[in-house]
Design a protein around this motif. Structure first.
Motif, PDB file in Angstrom:
ATOM      1  N   LEU A  47       0.832  -1.216   0.000  1.00  0.00           N
ATOM      2  CA  LEU A  47       0.000   0.000   0.000  1.00  0.00           C
ATOM      3  C   LEU A  47       0.858   1.254   0.000  1.00  0.00           C
ATOM      4  N   HIS A  48       1.971   1.215   0.732  1.00  0.00           N
ATOM      5  CA  HIS A  48       2.859   2.385   0.746  1.00  0.00           C
ATOM      6  C   HIS A  48       3.397   2.680  -0.646  1.00  0.00           C
ATOM      7  N   PHE A  49       3.908   1.646  -1.312  1.00  0.00           N
ATOM      8  CA  PHE A  49       4.476   1.875  -2.642  1.00  0.00           C
ATOM      9  C   PHE A  49       3.378   2.154  -3.668  1.00  0.00           C
ATOM     10  N   ALA A  50       2.194   1.568  -3.484  1.00  0.00           N
ATOM     11  CA  ALA A  50       1.090   1.872  -4.396  1.00  0.00           C
ATOM     12  C   ALA A  50       0.708   3.347  -4.320  1.00  0.00           C
ATOM     13  N   GLY A  51       0.917   3.938  -3.149  1.00  0.00           N
ATOM     14  CA  GLY A  51       0.633   5.358  -3.001  1.00  0.00           C
ATOM     15  C   GLY A  51       1.558   6.251  -3.816  1.00  0.00           C
ATOM     16  N   LEU A  52       2.659   5.693  -4.336  1.00  0.00           N
ATOM     17  CA  LEU A  52       3.608   6.464  -5.140  1.00  0.00           C
ATOM     18  C   LEU A  52       3.352   6.312  -6.634  1.00  0.00           C
ATOM     19  N   LEU A  53       2.359   5.502  -7.005  1.00  0.00           N
ATOM     20  CA  LEU A  53       2.120   5.235  -8.421  1.00  0.00           C
ATOM     21  C   LEU A  53       1.820   6.509  -9.204  1.00  0.00           C
ATOM     22  N   ASP A  54       0.985   7.347  -8.657  1.00  0.00           N
ATOM     23  CA  ASP A  54       0.600   8.564  -9.384  1.00  0.00           C
ATOM     24  C   ASP A  54       1.793   9.485  -9.565  1.00  0.00           C
ATOM     25  N   THR A  55       2.640   9.573  -8.532  1.00  0.00           N
ATOM     26  CA  THR A  55       3.835  10.426  -8.621  1.00  0.00           C
ATOM     27  C   THR A  55       4.787   9.925  -9.702  1.00  0.00           C
ATOM     28  N   ILE A  56       5.048   8.614  -9.689  1.00  0.00           N
ATOM     29  CA  ILE A  56       5.965   8.049 -10.667  1.00  0.00           C
ATOM     30  C   ILE A  56       5.381   8.110 -12.074  1.00  0.00           C
ATOM     31  N   ALA A  57       4.067   7.868 -12.199  1.00  0.00           N
ATOM     32  CA  ALA A  57       3.424   7.935 -13.515  1.00  0.00           C
ATOM     33  C   ALA A  57       3.506   9.336 -14.098  1.00  0.00           C
ATOM     34  N   GLY A  58       3.599  10.346 -13.242  1.00  0.00           N
ATOM     35  CA  GLY A  58       3.730  11.721 -13.705  1.00  0.00           C
ATOM     36  C   GLY A  58       5.124  12.078 -14.179  1.00  0.00           C
ATOM     37  N   GLY A  59       6.050  11.133 -14.144  1.00  0.00           N
ATOM     38  CA  GLY A  59       7.400  11.377 -14.643  1.00  0.00           C
ATOM     39  C   GLY A  59       8.413  11.713 -13.574  1.00  0.00           C
ATOM     40  N   ALA A  60       7.996  11.755 -12.319  1.00  0.00           N
ATOM     41  CA  ALA A  60       8.927  12.091 -11.237  1.00  0.00           C
ATOM     42  C   ALA A  60       9.608  10.833 -10.715  1.00  0.00           C
ATOM     43  N   THR A  61      10.645  11.028  -9.930  1.00  0.00           N
ATOM     44  CA  THR A  61      11.301   9.933  -9.212  1.00  0.00           C
ATOM     45  C   THR A  61      11.283  10.266  -7.729  1.00  0.00           C
ATOM     46  N   VAL A  62      11.414   9.249  -6.922  1.00  0.00           N
ATOM     47  CA  VAL A  62      11.406   9.416  -5.470  1.00  0.00           C
ATOM     48  C   VAL A  62      12.717   8.859  -4.930  1.00  0.00           C
ATOM     49  N   SER A  63      13.420   9.668  -4.180  1.00  0.00           N
ATOM     50  CA  SER A  63      14.701   9.216  -3.637  1.00  0.00           C
ATOM     51  C   SER A  63      14.834   9.682  -2.196  1.00  0.00           C
ATOM     52  N   GLY A  64      15.756   9.100  -1.495  1.00  0.00           N
ATOM     53  CA  GLY A  64      16.005   9.469  -0.098  1.00  0.00           C
ATOM     54  C   GLY A  64      17.084   8.583   0.466  1.00  0.00           C
ATOM     55  N   GLY A  65      17.351   8.774   1.731  1.00  0.00           N
ATOM     56  CA  GLY A  65      18.360   7.942   2.369  1.00  0.00           C
ATOM     57  C   GLY A  65      19.003   8.625   3.544  1.00  0.00           C
ATOM     58  N   TYR A  66      19.935   7.908   4.138  1.00  0.00           N
ATOM     59  CA  TYR A  66      20.636   8.391   5.320  1.00  0.00           C
ATOM     60  C   TYR A  66      22.123   8.137   5.165  1.00  0.00           C
ATOM     61  N   SER A  67      22.916   8.998   5.754  1.00  0.00           N
ATOM     62  CA  SER A  67      24.367   8.824   5.694  1.00  0.00           C
ATOM     63  C   SER A  67      24.751   7.557   6.424  1.00  0.00           C
ATOM     64  N   TRP A  68      25.587   6.727   5.800  1.00  0.00           N
ATOM     65  CA  TRP A  68      26.002   5.454   6.386  1.00  0.00           C
ATOM     66  C   TRP A  68      27.476   5.520   6.785  1.00  0.00           C
ATOM     67  N   ILE A  69      28.349   5.773   5.810  1.00  0.00           N
ATOM     68  CA  ILE A  69      29.785   5.925   6.088  1.00  0.00           C
ATOM     69  C   ILE A  69      30.198   7.277   5.511  1.00  0.00           C
ATOM     70  N   PRO A  70      30.043   8.357   6.280  1.00  0.00           N
ATOM     71  CA  PRO A  70      30.279   9.696   5.740  1.00  0.00           C
ATOM     72  C   PRO A  70      31.686   9.890   5.181  1.00  0.00           C
ATOM     73  N   SER A  71      32.693   9.270   5.823  1.00  0.00           N
ATOM     74  CA  SER A  71      34.064   9.476   5.375  1.00  0.00           C
ATOM     75  C   SER A  71      34.300   8.964   3.964  1.00  0.00           C
ATOM     76  N   LEU A  72      33.506   7.998   3.526  1.00  0.00           N
ATOM     77  CA  LEU A  72      33.624   7.450   2.175  1.00  0.00           C
ATOM     78  C   LEU A  72      32.478   7.911   1.277  1.00  0.00           C
ATOM     79  N   ASP A  73      31.670   8.841   1.764  1.00  0.00           N
ATOM     80  CA  ASP A  73      30.527   9.360   1.009  1.00  0.00           C
ATOM     81  C   ASP A  73      29.581   8.223   0.600  1.00  0.00           C
ATOM     82  N   ILE A  74      29.332   7.306   1.531  1.00  0.00           N
ATOM     83  CA  ILE A  74      28.448   6.170   1.275  1.00  0.00           C
ATOM     84  C   ILE A  74      27.180   6.362   2.085  1.00  0.00           C
ATOM     85  N   ARG A  75      26.033   6.225   1.408  1.00  0.00           N
ATOM     86  CA  ARG A  75      24.753   6.434   2.040  1.00  0.00           C
ATOM     87  C   ARG A  75      23.892   5.187   1.924  1.00  0.00           C
TER      88      ARG A  75
END
Length: 781
Positions: A47-75
């Motif tokens: 249901l969560h990902f189904a809620g993104l269908l309209d956004t993605i169908a409109g040509g947008a992308t969804v991204s996010g994340g958290y810093s994991w190993i900042p010294s190596l710029d890995i998220r």
């Protein structure tokens, strides 16, 4: 991405792992009804990902994340577009039905809770893989799918066949994972990108890189092993040793499509080259033909479906490699259609086995009245698998032929491959869906009847969805097909095909496929016998080759072990010290770093006395008549060194040396008193000369190394650092103690652990009771 939505996405990614932790407890309390509660987790994710269908169908992308190993710029980052969102919906949606199906299929199984944990872990790994943006998170989840699939395939670990299949899958996909890791590192070196979104936005950077071919081979090594492309296809049918819910999930929406996902994901960055458009169609087309021919040979329902999965993965790779917009559309439509009809048919095979007691298609028949719901689901899925209207499989097949249709010699070859492959898949689909249900009733080990709602809900839902999505193709294309095709192609693509047939060459090819399939189905027994004869004539195959390879590795490792692990301590010690001598002498000799020999030092008499004591101790060790005396004499060397520390102004270090030497001698002496020791060594002269030479080489090497170090300009920066910060940071005035306890406290902890383990081993030796000779001369207890 808004922080609330980002947190919700992160929660959706970790939810399967949390559910896996709770599964054993819930199963103990609720038994098989725990399936209804555990299915809430994947249903929420869907249901969560189904809620993104309209956004993605409109040509947008969804991204996010958290810093994991900042010294190596890995998220720990994720990236959702039409491709990853479709996979996420398939994984969570079909996963919901699989969890429910598992509750019915494994009802009463004593390890049901463990199974739920494994299947949810597997779901979480696959979910993380398809939404990962960071190369590192992609690889972590990639390997986690291999590990969890190993646990699922080998779930019935008391059976040798299950253990073999699990190990085989782990070895093949594990090696592919190492290849993928190397490929991702090469991509990083070539482009400087550490995330897929950055790589896709880099345009032709990868294609124009000198490392393109290296990266391509390594990445395809990972993709081909995971998605069972020829000649790595053999592990997938063997994975049918897993319980049917695993087979249904693994083949429809998860692990085996991971390689296809990777190929589709990298198409915008790697596609469009001669290598890409040659390697993928050739391997994919070969896999399609091999898979379908081997499927015809089988009589086990699950194996028939397993080999058609191999074939389906081949056609997906083939179409992705061809690269045209129509080919991409065909691949996208077929991937969705395959997920729906293959998940249905595997669950149908499981229901038949569960309720009748056999999966052998030659021993089944007449189950239509006993299992009407299951038969309806099987028939709907088979129609879609056969590419007949009005099912989603028909849309996929029409678009495949629209992409090929004998455009030139190259495409003509793959048109013939597609026709033969699709015809044989129609045969298998209808063999699974019709032969067990039609005809006269055949006696089966169990009195067959319709399964519980948990068993037929999943297959009926997926089969119905294959029909509804085709009838509502405009909506399906808007939200799923077009965004997914655009993501794979790297440009905007609008899919328009509908269930209304249009007279054209693709329709003619579809009719030809159906006719050929009906003919082969009519002569299925003869076709099966012909393929069996062909395979018997060929004899050797990759599956047998895998066993031969493993046996060869075992023989080689056994031979090497016999050489390097002789069981003689003196050999190990000699080899170790020879290696040490080489490590000391070789660099100094090769690079001309031997030290200048110093003049004879002018030492005070007491220092000469200490050196004389050390020499006397050395003589005592060498000429000792038994090992116990040698060990005690060895302590003289340590005491001499401790005296030198004291004379040179290091009383704390001297005290430590005294303690270490005293304890070492006492502990070794205690251990030796518990062992039977010969009075003296009787060794040939050549062994003694070798020991003398090795000992002299090591001693001289260390001496020369120390001389060379002391002749170098002294760098006191480290000393000044400790002098400056020992009190300021660690609040200690004794610099040595501060270094040991604070600055290198972890090292000290490790050393303490080593001493503790050694002490425990010595204690065990001391407590061993030596058998005393019995009165008759034999050893007694």
């Amino acid at each position: 991405m808004a922080s609330g939505s980002q947190s919700l996405t992160f929660f959706a990614l970790v939810l399967p792992f949390l559910a896996a932790l709770a599964a054993p407890f819930l199963t103990r309390v609720l038994k098989h009804n725990a399936a209804w509660v555990l299915a809430i987790a994947p249903a929420f994710i869907f249901l969560h990902f189904a809620g993104l269908l309209d956004t993605i169908a409109g040509g947008a992308t969804v991204s996010g994340g958290y810093s994991w190993i900042p010294s190596l710029d890995i998220r720990f980052s994720w990236f959702l577009d039409g491709l990853s969102l479709t996979f996420a919906l398939l994984i969570s949606g079909i996963g919901t039905l699989i969890v429910l199906y598992s509750g019915g299929y494994l009802k009463g199984h004593p390890q049901l809770g463990r199974f739920f944990s494994f299947i949810l872990l597997f779901m979480g790994a696959m979910q993380g893989l398809v939404v990962s943006d960071s190369f590192l998170t992609l690889f972590v989840f990639w390997e986690l799918t291999s590990i969890t699939s190993f646990l699922l395939i080998g779930f019935d670990h008391k059976r040798e066949a299950s253990r073999r299949a699990a190990i085989q899958a782990l070895v093949v996909t594990g090696l592919g994972g190492l290849s993928l890791l190397a490929g991702l590192l090469v991509i990083w070196i070539a482009t400087g990108e550490t995330e897929l979104s950055g790589l896709l936005a880099a345009g032709d950077t990868m294609r124009h890189s000198a490392l393109y071919l290296v990266a391509l081979v390594l990445v395809l090594g990972g993709a081909f092993t995971k998605s069972a492309q020829f000649p790595f296809h053999f592990w997938l049918p063997n994975a049918m040793e897993a319980p049917t819910p695993v087979s249904a999930y693994l083949h429809s929406a998860t692990m085996v499509k991971a390689g296809v996902y990777l190929v589709m994901r990298l198409n915008p960055a790697f596609g469009g080259t001669d290598a890409w458009e040659t390697v993928l169609p050739v391997f994919g087309g070969t896999t399609l033909i091999v898979g379908t021919l081997l499927a015809i040979r089988q009589t086990d329902l699950k194996l028939m479906l397993a080999y058609t999965t191999v074939a389906s993965l081949g056609i997906l790779v083939m179409l992705t490699g061809l690269g045209s917009d129509k080919a991409v559309e065909g691949a996208v439509l077929y991937l969705v259609a395959h997920s729906l009809f293959k998940g249905t048919l595997f669950m149908v095979a499981g229901v038949i086995d569960h309720e009748s007691g056999t999966r052998d298609v030659t021993k089944l028949g007449g189950l239509r009245r006993a299992m009407p719901v299951t038969f309806a689901a099987a028939l709907l899925a088979a129609l879609s698998m056969g590419g007949l209207p009005p099912f989603f499989g028909f849309l996929a097949k029409e678009e495949i032929y629209a992409a090929l249709q004998f455009q030139d010699g190259w495409h003509g070859l793959f048109t013939l491959v597609a026709i033969l492959g699709n015809a044989l898949m129609l045969v298998i689909g209808f063999a699974v869906a019709l032969k067990p249900f039609l005809g006269p009733r055949v006696a089966t080990p169990k009195d067959a009847h319709e399964g519980s709602v948990l068993l037929w809900l999943g297959p009926l839902a997926l089969a119905t969805l294959g029909l509804v999505s085709a009838l509502l193709s405009g909506t399906a294309h808007h939200f799923v097909s077009s965004p997914m095709a655009s993501a794979v192609a790297g440009s905007d693509i609008a899919v328009h095909i509908s269930v209304v047939p249009h007279v054209s060459l693709p329709l003619v090819l579809s009719v030809l496929t159906v006719v050929l399939g009906i003919v082969v189905y009519w002569r299925l027994d003869q076709a099966r016998a012909a393929i069996a004869g062909l395979l018997a004539a060929i004899g050797w195959g990759p599956d047998r080759g895998f066993d031969q390879t493993i046996r060869g590795l075992l023989r080689v490792s056994f031979g090497v072990t016999r050489i390097i692990q002789s069981g003689r301590m003196e050999v190990y010690m000699t080899v170790t010290f020879i290696a040490i001598a080489l490590a000391l002498w070789a660099p100094m000799t090769v690079f001309g770093e031997l030290p200048d020999l110093p003049d004879m030092p002018n030492l005070p008499f007491y220092e000469w006395t200490v050196l004389a004591i050390a020499a006397i101790g050395l003589g005592a060790v060498v000429y000792a008549q038994d090992r116990l005396t040698a060990i005690v004499s060895l302590g003289i060397q340590g005491f001499a060194v401790a005296l030198l520390f004291m004379l040179l102004g290091a009383p704390d270090l001297s005290f430590t040396q005294f303690m270490v030497e005293t304890l070492s001698v006492v502990i070794l002496a205690l251990a030796m008193t518990r062992l039977r020791l010969h009075p003296s060594d009787h060794r040939p002269t050549n062994e003694k000369l070798l020991d003398i030479a090795v000992a002299a080489a090591c001693g001289a090497g260390f001496g020369l190394l120390i001389l060379k170090v002391t002749q170098m300009p002294f760098d006191d920066s480290l000393s000044e650092f400790f002098k400056t910060y020992s009190y300021v940071i660690a609040h200690g005035r004794n610099v040595v103690n501060v270094i040991l306890v604070d600055f290198r406290g972890l090292d000290t902890l490790g050393e303490i652990a080593v001493v503790m383990i050694a002490g425990l081993a010595i204690l065990a030796l001391i407590r061993v009771r030596v058998p005393k000779p019995a009165a008759d001369g034999k050893e007694g207890g």
